[in-house]
Design a protein around this motif. Sequence first.
Motif, PDB file in Angstrom:
ATOM      1  N   PRO A  82       0.816  -1.225   0.000  1.00  0.00           N
ATOM      2  CA  PRO A  82       0.000   0.000   0.000  1.00  0.00           C
ATOM      3  C   PRO A  82       0.847   1.271   0.000  1.00  0.00           C
ATOM      4  O   PRO A  82       0.307   2.368  -0.217  1.00  0.00           O
ATOM      5  N   TYR A  83       2.151   1.136   0.253  1.00  0.00           N
ATOM      6  CA  TYR A  83       3.037   2.308   0.312  1.00  0.00           C
ATOM      7  C   TYR A  83       3.801   2.515  -0.998  1.00  0.00           C
ATOM      8  O   TYR A  83       4.752   3.282  -1.039  1.00  0.00           O
ATOM      9  N   SER A  84       3.373   1.844  -2.052  1.00  0.00           N
ATOM     10  CA  SER A  84       4.082   1.973  -3.329  1.00  0.00           C
ATOM     11  C   SER A  84       4.003   3.405  -3.882  1.00  0.00           C
ATOM     12  O   SER A  84       4.856   3.823  -4.660  1.00  0.00           O
ATOM     13  N   ARG A  85       2.985   4.155  -3.444  1.00  0.00           N
ATOM     14  CA  ARG A  85       2.861   5.549  -3.909  1.00  0.00           C
ATOM     15  C   ARG A  85       4.050   6.400  -3.468  1.00  0.00           C
ATOM     16  O   ARG A  85       4.373   7.405  -4.107  1.00  0.00           O
ATOM     17  N   LEU A  86       4.703   5.994  -2.374  1.00  0.00           N
ATOM     18  CA  LEU A  86       5.854   6.754  -1.884  1.00  0.00           C
ATOM     19  C   LEU A  86       7.105   6.520  -2.735  1.00  0.00           C
ATOM     20  O   LEU A  86       8.125   7.182  -2.514  1.00  0.00           O
ATOM     21  N   LEU A  87       7.010   5.618  -3.687  1.00  0.00           N
ATOM     22  CA  LEU A  87       8.156   5.346  -4.555  1.00  0.00           C
ATOM     23  C   LEU A  87       8.015   6.020  -5.919  1.00  0.00           C
ATOM     24  O   LEU A  87       8.886   5.877  -6.779  1.00  0.00           O
ATOM     25  N   GLU A  88       6.922   6.763  -6.121  1.00  0.00           N
ATOM     26  CA  GLU A  88       6.676   7.374  -7.427  1.00  0.00           C
ATOM     27  C   GLU A  88       7.652   8.517  -7.694  1.00  0.00           C
ATOM     28  O   GLU A  88       8.049   9.239  -6.768  1.00  0.00           O
ATOM     29  N   PRO A  89       8.034   8.728  -8.947  1.00  0.00           N
ATOM     30  CA  PRO A  89       9.008   9.778  -9.287  1.00  0.00           C
ATOM     31  C   PRO A  89       8.505  11.190  -9.034  1.00  0.00           C
ATOM     32  O   PRO A  89       9.296  12.121  -8.956  1.00  0.00           O
TER      33      PRO A  89
END
Length: 389
Positions: free
Chosen positions: A247-254
């Motif tokens: 669920p924290y994959s959004r924190l890896l967005e460029p």
Amino acid sequence: MESISGVEREIDKVLSKFSGVKEHADRVLEDLMRNTESLKNEIDLGHELTAAQIVILRQTMNKIRDTVHRIASEHRDLHSTVSKVGKAIDRSFVADFASTSREDVFSGSDKVQLLNQVICQHFYRQGMLDIADELAQEAGLKMEDGGKEPFSELNRILDSLKQRDLSPALEWAQSHRESLDTQNSSLEFKLHRLQFIDLIQRGHTGQAEAIHYARTHFQQFINKHEKEIQSLMGMFLFLPNGINSSPYSRLLEPNLWVEIYDVFTRDACSLLGLSVDSPLSVCINAGCTALPALLNIKQVMQQRQVTGIWNGKDELPIEIDLGQDSRYHSVFACPILRQQSTESNPPMRLICGHVISRDALNKLSNGNKLKCPYCPVEQNPSDARHIFF
């Protein structure tokens, strides 16, 4: 935008007509080639042609001649269609941009020097130090070293951020921590957040270092960013299966890197008392937005032979909306005359509380009497007060 759409419509017509003419010509020529080949096979050139064969041959030649004339006529029609594109461009885009300017705008050495300073500062802001120094030398400008040092440092840090190197930006934010806190900036926390995310993305190999980094740097941001720090700590739970599918994959967005670039530029410029955008680029963007409207009103004035009205005043002849991004202060537009206030035509407050421009006040006044256009209160025009925004 409407001008571009009009030209595009004319271009679409040309392309459509080209395609139609080509398809028709290809189809007709193929039929003629088949008929000619068939006729060639039927006629024995070694013997004298019969009367019937002569008639068929003449009919075929006439058909070929008519087809060639028809294709040539269609091709000539294309020229008129293509010429309409040029006419649409001439009609929609006026090349005489100089007509919207006044010749005396940059007359005088002091104004030219001021323009050179603005251009030179723009080059400093963009990190083009060599070009700026050369311009300053040739134009005889006295640019202090302290004047270009902030731009040199900012560009060095921004270049590092583009390379995803946070060290220079973190060092700058820590040295200006007190000033950033006074303007309620979250720059330093966002920099540490990106550094933490970079460590935790390494998986188990970076887990211990990420925990140590969080304990060392996030303690001071608990009061303002408690929920965000809790989200960052939750990333440890998904290390075994990978954060990309968590669920924290959004924190890896460029886009976080794009955001930190903008945040640093905005906060650093605010701290140094600089505008986020170069004054030169602001003027050019505003001019590009206003130019179509100015060209249109200039044409109307030339047709009505009233061009002197524009040249005789310092303000623009019409009100031009440059958008929300170009609004830096409050602007008053007279509700009666629909004009923005100027130094010579300031807003005036009536005793009833309504505000109109001075020109509207003078037009509505009848001696010592003035009736408010919004309420029935009668008053003396001299009781109106100048308002400063």
